[in-house]
Design an enzyme around this catalytic site. Structure first.
Site, PDB file in Angstrom:
ATOM      1  CB  CYS A 117      -0.924   0.032   1.216  1.00 16.93           C
ATOM      2  SG  CYS A 117      -1.927   1.532   1.223  1.00 16.93           S
ATOM      3  CB  CYS A 120      -1.811   4.490   4.527  1.00 18.64           C
ATOM      4  SG  CYS A 120      -3.265   3.975   3.587  1.00 18.64           S
ATOM      5  CB  SER A 121      -0.609   0.430   6.661  1.00 13.57           C
ATOM      6  OG  SER A 121      -1.662   1.018   7.403  1.00 13.57           O
ATOM      7  CB  CYS A 122      -4.823  -0.603   2.364  1.00 17.87           C
ATOM      8  SG  CYS A 122      -5.412   1.092   2.523  1.00 17.87           S
TER       9      CYS A 122
HETATM   10 FE    FE Z   1      -3.274   1.949   2.937  1.00 15.30          FE
END
Ligand code: FE
Length: 216
Positions: A117, A120-122
């Site tokens: 991602c 961000c951190s999906c």
């Molecule tokens: Fe994300």
């Protein structure tokens, strides 16, 4: 938190329920605290309910993703349903992924997918649990796109030049599950034994599925 009905006099003890945030300094941290306190204040959720839900999420693990992959390896009908509509297919195994689209992709001898991602951190937490710290790092998020083969090599994943590498970028609306290639020599294994070969990183695409019995 008590169930007070008087005006908000801000008598909360911020130190009692801040599992992650000690000193909020960023906007999202203030927002998280404000939202959590409002939910409690308005008696929509209790602090205990929020904590229980966080515990439940922390109990989720990549074992769910490994079960999905093992089923896909054993059952071609399931594999096709997974590739066509992953949300529905994983629901067959009791994993509910709602509000985001889940896309399953298959790694083969010629094509290797790896998930990042970049924003961000999906991450498909319902299938893989809490993401590893490296997945959220700026370094992984930028280098996975710029130099995926170098990143893979650092995970011990060396791919032949003939293998095409595709980097998939997750978004707020869509999560990816990598179905690693089934290792050779696993023809007679049970679904449970197969699932044990599927590590978290192979579901992100930074690793391959393990060979059986410690084979190289
Ligand atoms: Fe994300």
């Amino acid at each position: 938190m008590s169930t007070h009905t008087h005006d908000h006099d801000h008598d909360h003890d911020h130190t009692t329920f801040q599992p992650d945030i000690k000193d909020p300094s960023q906007e999202w941290e203030f927002l998280e605290i404000a939202l959590r306190e409002l939910l409690i204040e308005k008696q929509i959720l209790s602090a205990r309910e929020i904590a229980d839900e966080m515990e439940a999420w922390e109990r989720k693990s990549p074992e769910a993703g490994a079960r999905v992959v093992a089923r896909a390896w054993c059952d071609d009908g399931f594999r096709q349903r997974l590739l066509a509509d992953a949300n529905s297919a994983v629901a067959e195994l009791g994993v509910e992924i709602e509000s985001v689209e889940l896309i399953a992709v298959e790694n083969t001898a010629d094509l290797h997918h790896m998930v990042v991602c970049t924003l961000c951190s999906c991450y498909p937490r319902g299938l893989l649990g809490v993401p590893p710290l490296w997945y959220k790092s700026f370094e992984y998020r930028s280098r996975a796109v710029r130099e995926p083969r170098a990143v893979l090599a650092e995970f011990g994943t060396e791919l032949a030049d003939s293998v095409e590498v595709r980097v998939l970028d997750s978004t707020a609306d869509c999560r990816h599950l990598v179905i690693p290639a089934r290792p050779a020599g696993t023809e007679g294994l049970s679904e449970d034994a197969l699932a044990a070969l599927v590590g978290r990183d192979s579901l992100i695409g930074t690793a391959l599925a393990r060979a059986p019995h410690g084979e190289a």
